[in-house]
Each structure stands twice: as structure tokens, then as C-alpha cells.
Design an enzyme around this catalytic site. Structure first.
Site, PDB file in Angstrom:
ATOM      1  CG  ASP A   1      -2.161   0.964   1.212  1.00 22.68           C
ATOM      2  OD1 ASP A   1      -2.138   1.495   0.100  1.00 22.68           O
ATOM      3  OD2 ASP A   1      -2.974   1.275   1.935  1.00 22.68           O
TER       4      ASP A   1
ATOM      5  CG  HIS B   1       0.313   1.837  -9.205  1.00 25.01           C
ATOM      6  ND1 HIS B   1       0.115   1.644  -7.943  1.00 25.01           N
ATOM      7  CD2 HIS B   1      -0.646   2.460  -9.824  1.00 25.01           C
ATOM      8  CE1 HIS B   1      -1.057   2.064  -7.673  1.00 25.01           C
ATOM      9  NE2 HIS B   1      -1.760   2.584  -8.909  1.00 25.01           N
TER      10      HIS B   1
ATOM     11  CG  LEU C   1       8.910 -17.600  -3.186  1.00 23.59           C
ATOM     12  CD1 LEU C   1       8.733 -17.490  -1.787  1.00 23.59           C
ATOM     13  CD2 LEU C   1       9.648 -16.039  -3.701  1.00 23.59           C
TER      14      LEU C   1
END
Ligand code: FPP
Length: 250
Positions: free
Chosen positions: A21, A38, A132
């Protein structure tokens, strides 16, 4: 403080989830538009992914686009979609080199057809990787996910393949998008907001929460390590007493 050196490698969280955020505020504070924020957030995605992979964490889930984000101005939605898919396509060889498997949760059917196809291709190309698991939550919200699960369970009851008495927590969990992903041990949220915002509500029943004031574009490996260190100093009781937990570990 060098947080990485303080991390106990024998007590790592299996699954870390992040609400990324503060991109918009980060950009606006610098006099740029939200999309610029972004774009810079992508560097932080790379940092968090690398830090998780290097430590040997098995699952990293990133809240990249929520169901509610569809209501943002169309230029921002389009820019986010493009950024997501371009980044994923560009990074797929690096994911493969580092044994990272790309996965997604969310209502992918709502994505533009080309975006969905590109995503599916990248997921397919990394599907054999065993390190991962990088899980992107895209067009995701927890209430959407739970509602879809309830609808499917109801259909199974109606068809006679499941009886109401057979419905338990495990059955519900098996109907969620996360059916083969363990619950998050740790949730990180950046930018000073202290909310869950419709993210993994069922799965976070016992997650530890870590909030930092740092905006997502400024999030670096050190902040990730700091969150892990903090997690390692919590006592996870799952409703039991402290004495029971200590006895269990002895
Ligand atoms: C929240 O900041 C962030 C988002 C809604 C998008 C996160 C997406 C990226 C970082 C793009 C790349 C992602 C991947 C996985 C390649 P906000 O816009 O809500 O910020 P604000 O609260 O300051 O307005």
C-alpha cells in the site's frame, strides 16, 4: 540495525502475505501521478521476492489488484494491468533461474483476455519450479472467494455429492482459491494503514500482523527482514495458554 543477521533461520514463517500500500501517496508526495508510484512499486516487488527466496521462505503472496480496484479510474486500471503483465513476462526467465513458481489467486475470468492468457503462460512456464511460490492476488477479494466457495458447496449438496453434515472447516478451506497453500504466518502492510481490506480473511485467522509506515515504493529487503525478526519474537498461542505453548516446545 542489520536485521538480516538477527533472523533465526530455523524459525522462518512458511507463508508471508503482503498488502502493498501507499504507491499513490508516494507518487503524489513527489508531484507525480499515481501510476508513477505503481511503476516504482515493481522494484519493491523484486526486493521482497528476492529476500523471501534467499531466506528460503516457501510462499509469498502479494495483493496486487483487489476486486475493489476495478472501480478506480480506467486509466489507472489499464496501467496497472499492463504493468502487472509486462513485469511478469519480463521477469519469468529470472523466476525460472531462481526456481520460483508463479501462481495466482482471484477472479482471473474478469481480466482482459490477453492479460489472462499471458498470465497463464507465465504460470505454466514456471510450474515445475520447487523453490519459492510467488502467489499474486489479482482481481481478488476474500468475500468474493468465500462467496464462490459457498456457491460451489451448495451446488455439491444439491447434486447429492456432499451432505450438509459433511461440511466442516476442512471442506470450506478446500473450496477456496488457496486450497493447496498453507495459511499465512505473517501479514505485512505498508503505508501506515492498519486494516485487512478484504484480504485472506479466512486464511488469516491466526496470522501475525506487521504494520510499517514505509510506503510500498520505499520497501526494501531490510524492511522485509525487520518484519521477519518481529514475527520471530511473537508468541503464537492459537487460543492456548502461554504455559501450554512453552511446555509443548520443551
Ligand atoms: C496500493 O497502493 C497498490 C496497488 C493497488 C497496486 C500494487 C501493484 C504493484 C506494485 C504493481 C506491480 C505488481 C507486481 C506483482 C508485478 P495505492 O495505489 O492504494 O496507494 P495509496 O493508498 O497511496 O493511494
Amino acid at each position: 540495525m542489520i536485521w538480516k543477521e538477527r533472523i533465526d533461520r530455523s524459525n522462518l514463517p512458511t507463508h508471508v502475505a503482503i498488502i502493498m500500500d501507499g504507491n499513490g501517496r508516494w507518487a503524489q508526495e513527489r508531484g507525480y501521478n499515481r501510476i508513477y508510484g505503481h511503476q516504482h512499486g515493481v522494484d519493491s516487488v523484486r526486493e521482497a521476492t528476492e529476500a523471501a527466496a534467499e531466506l528460503g521462505i516457501k510462499y509469498l503472496t502479494l495483493y496486487a489488484f483487489s476486486t475493489e480496484n476495478w472501480n478506480r479510474p480506467s486509466e489507472e486500471v489499464e496501467a496497472l494491468m499492463e504493468l502487472l503483465v509486462d513485469t511478469i513476462e519480463k521477469e519469468t526467465p529470472t523466476l525460472n533461474k531462481n526456481n520460483v513458481r508463479l501462481r495466482a489467486i482471484g477472479d482471473l475470468a474478469r481480466l482482459p483476455r490477453m492479460t489472462k492468457e499471458k498470465f497463464e503462460r507465465c504460470m505454466e512456464e514456471t510450474s515445475g519450479n520447487t523453490g519459492l511460490n510467488l502467489v499474486l492476488a489479482i482481481s481478488y477479494s476474500s468475500r468474493w472467494e468465500i462467496t464462490a466457495a459457498v456457491r460451489q458447496i451448495a451446488a455439491e449438496v444439491l447434486s447429492g455429492s456432499l451432505s450438509p453434515e459433511q461440511i466442516n472447516e476442512q471442506v470450506v478451506a478446500e473450496h477456496l482459491n488457496t486450497k493447496d497453500i498453507p495459511d499465512p504466518d505473517l501479514l505485512i502492510r505498508t503505508s501506515g494503514e492498519q486494516r485487512i481490506s478484504n484480504f485472506l480473511l479466512w486464511q488469516m485467522a491466526y496470522s501475525e500482523l506487521f504494520f510499517t509506515d514505509v510506503n510500498w515504493p520505499d520497501f526494501r529487503k531490510e524492511q522485509f527482514y525487520n518484519a521477519i525478526y518481529s514475527y520471530q519474537h511473537r508468541e503464537r498461542r492459537y487460543g492456548k495458554t502461554s504455559e501450554q505453548i512453552t511446555r509443548f516446545h520443551r
